[in-house]
Scaffold this motif. Structure first.
Motif, PDB file in Angstrom:
ATOM      1  N   TYR A 289      10.556 -20.289  22.294  1.00 42.78           N
ATOM      2  CA  TYR A 289      11.254 -21.544  22.032  1.00 42.78           C
ATOM      3  C   TYR A 289      11.157 -21.806  20.539  1.00 42.78           C
ATOM      4  CZ  TYR A 289      11.059 -22.730  27.043  1.00 42.78           C
ATOM      5  OH  TYR A 289      11.197 -22.762  28.400  1.00 42.78           O
ATOM      6  N   VAL A 290      12.306 -21.740  19.860  1.00 38.99           N
ATOM      7  CA  VAL A 290      12.324 -21.812  18.395  1.00 38.99           C
ATOM      8  C   VAL A 290      13.014 -23.109  17.956  1.00 38.99           C
ATOM      9  CG1 VAL A 290      13.873 -20.840  16.665  1.00 38.99           C
ATOM     10  CG2 VAL A 290      12.068 -19.452  17.616  1.00 38.99           C
ATOM     11  N   ASN A 291      12.461 -23.794  16.954  1.00 37.48           N
ATOM     12  CA  ASN A 291      12.990 -25.096  16.541  1.00 37.48           C
ATOM     13  C   ASN A 291      14.402 -24.979  15.981  1.00 37.48           C
ATOM     14  OD1 ASN A 291      12.788 -27.861  16.040  1.00 37.48           O
ATOM     15  ND2 ASN A 291      12.151 -27.514  13.929  1.00 37.48           N
ATOM     16  N   GLY A 292      15.244 -25.965  16.246  1.00 36.70           N
ATOM     17  CA  GLY A 292      16.549 -26.030  15.594  1.00 36.70           C
ATOM     18  C   GLY A 292      17.525 -25.011  16.134  1.00 36.70           C
ATOM     19  N   SER A 293      18.615 -24.786  15.381  1.00 36.06           N
ATOM     20  CA  SER A 293      19.660 -23.903  15.859  1.00 36.06           C
ATOM     21  C   SER A 293      19.552 -22.549  15.165  1.00 36.06           C
ATOM     22  CB  SER A 293      21.037 -24.519  15.586  1.00 36.06           C
ATOM     23  OG  SER A 293      21.175 -24.727  14.203  1.00 36.06           O
ATOM     24  N   VAL A 294      20.235 -21.585  15.764  1.00 30.98           N
ATOM     25  CA  VAL A 294      20.125 -20.196  15.359  1.00 30.98           C
ATOM     26  C   VAL A 294      21.546 -19.649  15.218  1.00 30.98           C
ATOM     27  CG1 VAL A 294      19.835 -18.122  16.779  1.00 30.98           C
ATOM     28  CG2 VAL A 294      17.851 -19.413  16.083  1.00 30.98           C
ATOM     29  N   PRO A 295      21.857 -18.787  14.225  1.00 27.87           N
ATOM     30  CA  PRO A 295      23.233 -18.295  14.135  1.00 27.87           C
ATOM     31  C   PRO A 295      23.598 -17.446  15.340  1.00 27.87           C
ATOM     32  CG  PRO A 295      21.823 -17.156  12.564  1.00 27.87           C
ATOM     33  CD  PRO A 295      21.025 -18.278  13.133  1.00 27.87           C
ATOM     34  N   GLY A 296      24.890 -17.378  15.665  1.00 24.95           N
ATOM     35  CA  GLY A 296      25.353 -16.527  16.757  1.00 24.95           C
ATOM     36  C   GLY A 296      25.797 -17.334  17.968  1.00 24.95           C
ATOM     37  N   HIS A 297      26.566 -16.659  18.853  1.00 25.98           N
ATOM     38  CA  HIS A 297      27.043 -17.332  20.063  1.00 25.98           C
ATOM     39  C   HIS A 297      25.979 -17.222  21.153  1.00 25.98           C
ATOM     40  CE1 HIS A 297      27.701 -13.326  21.837  1.00 25.98           C
ATOM     41  NE2 HIS A 297      28.095 -12.982  20.647  1.00 25.98           N
TER      42      HIS A 297
ATOM     43  N   ILE B  87      12.967 -31.081  23.279  1.00 25.08           N
ATOM     44  CA  ILE B  87      11.521 -30.950  23.444  1.00 25.08           C
ATOM     45  C   ILE B  87      10.919 -32.190  22.811  1.00 25.08           C
ATOM     46  CG2 ILE B  87      10.322 -29.891  21.483  1.00 25.08           C
ATOM     47  CD1 ILE B  87       9.744 -27.573  23.145  1.00 25.08           C
ATOM     48  N   TRP B  88       9.869 -32.741  23.439  1.00 16.53           N
ATOM     49  CA  TRP B  88       9.276 -33.961  22.907  1.00 16.53           C
ATOM     50  C   TRP B  88       7.863 -33.695  22.405  1.00 16.53           C
ATOM     51  CZ3 TRP B  88      12.620 -34.123  27.078  1.00 16.53           C
ATOM     52  CH2 TRP B  88      13.700 -35.015  26.958  1.00 16.53           C
ATOM     53  N   THR B  89       7.475 -34.404  21.300  1.00 14.45           N
ATOM     54  CA  THR B  89       6.104 -34.281  20.795  1.00 14.45           C
ATOM     55  C   THR B  89       5.249 -35.367  21.444  1.00 14.45           C
ATOM     56  OG1 THR B  89       6.659 -35.741  18.974  1.00 14.45           O
ATOM     57  CG2 THR B  89       6.786 -33.387  18.559  1.00 14.45           C
ATOM     58  N   LYS B  90       3.926 -35.317  21.173  1.00 16.02           N
ATOM     59  CA  LYS B  90       3.030 -36.282  21.795  1.00 16.02           C
ATOM     60  C   LYS B  90       3.286 -37.695  21.298  1.00 16.02           C
ATOM     61  CE  LYS B  90      -0.459 -33.350  23.515  1.00 16.02           C
ATOM     62  NZ  LYS B  90      -1.412 -32.318  23.163  1.00 16.02           N
ATOM     63  N   SER B  91       3.903 -37.840  20.116  1.00 13.70           N
ATOM     64  CA  SER B  91       4.204 -39.183  19.618  1.00 13.70           C
ATOM     65  C   SER B  91       5.565 -39.672  20.093  1.00 13.70           C
ATOM     66  CB  SER B  91       4.157 -39.180  18.099  1.00 13.70           C
ATOM     67  OG  SER B  91       4.931 -38.111  17.613  1.00 13.70           O
ATOM     68  N   GLY B  92       6.244 -38.909  20.958  1.00 13.04           N
ATOM     69  CA  GLY B  92       7.505 -39.369  21.535  1.00 13.04           C
ATOM     70  C   GLY B  92       8.752 -38.984  20.770  1.00 13.04           C
ATOM     71  N   GLU B  93       8.627 -38.157  19.695  1.00 14.47           N
ATOM     72  CA  GLU B  93       9.817 -37.763  18.945  1.00 14.47           C
ATOM     73  C   GLU B  93      10.489 -36.587  19.636  1.00 14.47           C
ATOM     74  OE1 GLU B  93       7.645 -38.887  14.803  1.00 14.47           O
ATOM     75  OE2 GLU B  93       7.876 -36.805  15.398  1.00 14.47           O
ATOM     76  N   LYS B  94      11.843 -36.559  19.517  1.00 16.89           N
ATOM     77  CA  LYS B  94      12.575 -35.486  20.185  1.00 16.89           C
ATOM     78  C   LYS B  94      12.999 -34.445  19.157  1.00 16.89           C
ATOM     79  CE  LYS B  94      16.952 -35.791  22.055  1.00 16.89           C
ATOM     80  NZ  LYS B  94      17.970 -35.869  23.097  1.00 16.89           N
ATOM     81  N   HIS B  95      12.881 -33.168  19.517  1.00 13.60           N
ATOM     82  CA  HIS B  95      13.391 -32.071  18.682  1.00 13.60           C
ATOM     83  C   HIS B  95      14.255 -31.181  19.539  1.00 13.60           C
ATOM     84  CE1 HIS B  95      10.626 -32.837  15.324  1.00 13.60           C
ATOM     85  NE2 HIS B  95       9.768 -33.195  16.249  1.00 13.60           N
ATOM     86  N   ALA B  96      15.264 -30.556  18.932  1.00 16.95           N
ATOM     87  CA  ALA B  96      16.103 -29.605  19.674  1.00 16.95           C
ATOM     88  C   ALA B  96      15.550 -28.207  19.463  1.00 16.95           C
ATOM     89  CB  ALA B  96      17.536 -29.671  19.176  1.00 16.95           C
ATOM     90  N   VAL B  97      15.623 -27.416  20.514  1.00 24.62           N
ATOM     91  CA  VAL B  97      14.949 -26.126  20.527  1.00 24.62           C
ATOM     92  C   VAL B  97      15.898 -25.077  21.099  1.00 24.62           C
ATOM     93  CG1 VAL B  97      13.471 -25.121  22.307  1.00 24.62           C
ATOM     94  CG2 VAL B  97      12.466 -26.495  20.532  1.00 24.62           C
ATOM     95  N   THR B  98      15.894 -23.849  20.503  1.00 23.31           N
ATOM     96  CA  THR B  98      16.724 -22.754  21.037  1.00 23.31           C
ATOM     97  C   THR B  98      15.839 -21.800  21.811  1.00 23.31           C
ATOM     98  OG1 THR B  98      17.904 -22.913  18.951  1.00 23.31           O
ATOM     99  CG2 THR B  98      18.505 -21.119  20.378  1.00 23.31           C
ATOM    100  N   LEU B  99      16.320 -21.312  22.955  1.00 20.98           N
ATOM    101  CA  LEU B  99      15.541 -20.348  23.734  1.00 20.98           C
ATOM    102  C   LEU B  99      15.998 -18.943  23.391  1.00 20.98           C
ATOM    103  CD1 LEU B  99      15.480 -21.762  27.354  1.00 20.98           C
ATOM    104  CD2 LEU B  99      14.474 -22.698  25.331  1.00 20.98           C
ATOM    105  N   LEU B 100      15.034 -18.070  23.035  1.00 23.88           N
ATOM    106  CA  LEU B 100      15.362 -16.678  22.725  1.00 23.88           C
ATOM    107  C   LEU B 100      14.607 -15.791  23.705  1.00 23.88           C
ATOM    108  CD1 LEU B 100      14.828 -16.785  18.874  1.00 23.88           C
ATOM    109  CD2 LEU B 100      16.958 -17.054  20.077  1.00 23.88           C
ATOM    110  N   LYS B 101      15.315 -14.865  24.353  1.00 24.32           N
ATOM    111  CA  LYS B 101      14.648 -13.997  25.324  1.00 24.32           C
ATOM    112  C   LYS B 101      14.406 -12.616  24.725  1.00 24.32           C
ATOM    113  CE  LYS B 101      14.972 -12.052  29.889  1.00 24.32           C
ATOM    114  NZ  LYS B 101      13.592 -12.086  30.335  1.00 24.32           N
ATOM    115  N   VAL B 102      13.188 -12.114  24.881  1.00 21.35           N
ATOM    116  CA  VAL B 102      12.849 -10.777  24.401  1.00 21.35           C
ATOM    117  C   VAL B 102      13.135  -9.821  25.555  1.00 21.35           C
ATOM    118  CG1 VAL B 102      11.021  -9.301  23.578  1.00 21.35           C
ATOM    119  CG2 VAL B 102      11.070 -11.671  22.903  1.00 21.35           C
ATOM    120  N   GLN B 103      14.232  -9.042  25.414  1.00 24.83           N
ATOM    121  CA  GLN B 103      14.675  -8.217  26.528  1.00 24.83           C
ATOM    122  C   GLN B 103      14.503  -6.746  26.203  1.00 24.83           C
ATOM    123  OE1 GLN B 103      18.539  -9.484  27.567  1.00 24.83           O
ATOM    124  NE2 GLN B 103      18.469  -8.677  29.613  1.00 24.83           N
TER     125      GLN B 103
END
Lengths: 246, 242
Positions: free
Chosen positions: B179-187, B4-20
């Motif tokens: 969409y949550v910043n960084g990594s999350v425990p679990g497979h 995911i990119w910010t308006k200043s052009g920096e990149k961040h990694a993001v984890t997708l979590l689905k509410v099921q």
């Protein structure tokens, strides 16, 4: 024939022939950018769908052209440190990696006798324009061996003009065999695992034979490694064409 | 995970979590539970009811909800009590909020001391006889015993762990994705518990979240995607510095 007036009848031009260009219809479906094809795995396809939506959004703003490994590209990026706030780099694409939004490509050029490789992200917002100066393919999918080849094979003029190309031609395959610098190389390119066809090996026969010791001829028959993407590709092509028309 | 990119052009990694299919199952009052606050039992992800006996289905029948794969408790203040049976959506969280994510880590099985605890082991050569990945000494002479909790080989992973203070960048209300910043425990595709952050730095961070939760049948009409202010949205033109 004579009309009722006695004057010759007004000339009716024949109807224009309708040309059904079968070639264009075929060509439209030919190229699908490799980062759209999801890798094999147990991830939910919904994740790839969300990524594809973002990728399509970005493609509507910026034109990401069709290019292959071996084509010469010019990329303009935004740079806070440059005087014009933008930087242009010309180079040959040696590798295309990554899937989804994180797809990257590496451009290589030799500037003032110094080899420079820059890895760009296709969907990064800092990229302002990507132009293809020369669209062609090479014999291999990965041209990392250019690092160990003579520098003349990696030098491209920074002010090169785009090579004109007919709209619906086949993409030319450059069957260039590259000459290498003397060994040692960064990787042992003569080994069969790299499967390189674009190098003119000037090594003695016994060395080429010895390299074949590391061949794994059973790999091409391994059925578990097969990944048939034809149906997935067809679906994605359909989705892309629908979304891009909107 | 996605970039995911910010308006200043920096990149961040993001984890997708689905509410099921998350539903509130039961309300347990402060006195009943014996804790400091009231508790709400929440269940997620529908599963077939046939693999468990009828006695296990009581909670779900009371709430009027199909059987859930996982039931967790949330400590809740008295003004945030929700009626059992209400569905919970991703719009409960808002971009810019900070969140703690708990999940069971990837199980690694029985592992040695070097992988499990990060011990240095012994050198590969120079006369080492059959000792390259062993723990070495386990206690001193004076102690005359091995202390409880001594780091030794054993089963690694498959335990609950939490990542604290993760920023929520984006919420998709149509597919209920956070969409949550960084990594999350679990497979990949594992069940995860998302909770408002308990870190003291983010105590006052929630800028008017939906309280007690986001109700789908309410009057609020949310757009399909909610973005944080700093995110670069792909509908905008490329980033330029001036």
């Amino acid at each position: 024939r004579v009309s009722s007036d006695g004057k010759p009848p007004k000339f009716q031009p024949p109807p224009k022939p309708v040309i059904i260009d079968r070639k264009t219809q075929k060509e439209e479906r030919r190229f699908l950018s490799p980062e759209f094809i999801p890798p094999r795995g147990r991830t939910d396809p919904l994740k790839y769908y969300m990524e594809r939506k973002d990728m399509i959004q970005r493609r509507k703003v910026i034109n990401i052209p069709e290019f292959y490994v071996g084509s010469v590209l010019a990329v303009t990026t935004a740079d806070p440190c440059a005087s014009d706030k933008s930087k242009r780099f010309v180079g040959i694409c040696i590798q295309r990696g990554g899937k989804g939004l994180g797809a990257t490509f590496v451009l290589r050029n030799v500037i003032e006798e110094q080899g420079v490789e820059i890895c760009y992200e296709l969907y990064s917002p800092r990229i302002q324009a990507i132009e293809v100066l020369k669209l062609e393919k090479r014999l291999d999918e990965n041209l990392m061996y250019l690092r160990d080849a003579l520098p003349e094979y990696s030098t491209f003029d920074v002010n090169m003009r785009p090579v004109p190309r007919m709209a619906h031609e086949e993409i030319p395959v450059n069957k260039l065999q590259v000459r290498m610098k003397p060994k040692p190389w960064s990787k042992r390119w003569e080994r069969p695992k790299y499967n390189i066809k674009g190098i003119k090996f000037e090594l003695p026969e016994h060395k080429m034979k010895a390299a074949q010791k590391w061949s794994q001829p059973w790999l091409e028959f391994d059925m578990l490694r097969e990944y048939d993407t034809s149906k997935i590709e067809a679906k994605i092509r359909k989705e892309l064409s629908e979304e891009l028309e909107k | 995970m996605m970039p995911i990119w910010t308006k200043s052009g920096e990149k961040h990694a993001v984890t997708l979590l689905k509410v099921q299919d998350c539903h509130v199952l039961r309300y347990v009052s402060k006195e009943e539970s014996g804790g400091k606050t009231a508790k709400l039992l929440v269940g997620g992800k529908n599963v077939s009811p046939f693999s468990k006996p009828e006695s296990a289905h009581e909670i779900f029948k009371e709430a009027g909800v199909p059987r859930k794969q996982k039931v967790t408790t949330f400590n809740v203040t008295d003004d945030a009590i929700i009626k059992p049976g209400t569905p919970l959506y991703a719009a409960h969280f808002r971009p810019g909020q900070f969140v703690d994510v708990t999940a069971k880590t990837i199980g690694k099985g029985f592992q040695g001391v070097m992988k499990r605890w990060g011990f240095k082991g012994q050198p590969a050569s120079h006369g080492q006889t059959k000792t390259h990945r062993r723990p070495g000494a386990i206690s001193t002479n004076q102690a005359a015993k091995v202390y409880r909790g001594k780091k030794m080989p054993g089963k690694m992973g498959n335990i609950y762990r939490t990542s604290f203070g993760l920023k929520v960048w984006r919420i998709n209300t149509k597919h209920d994705i956070i969409y949550v910043n960084g990594s999350v425990p679990g497979h990949t595709n594992c069940l995860v518990k998302v909770r408002d952050s308990k870190l003291p730095t983010y105590k006052d961070c929630n800028k008017n979240p939906p309280f007690p939760t986001f109700f789908a049948d309410g009057d609020e009409e949310l757009p399909e995607d909610l973005f944080d202010e700093e995110i670069f949205q792909f509908t905008d033109p490329s980033v330029t510095f001036s």
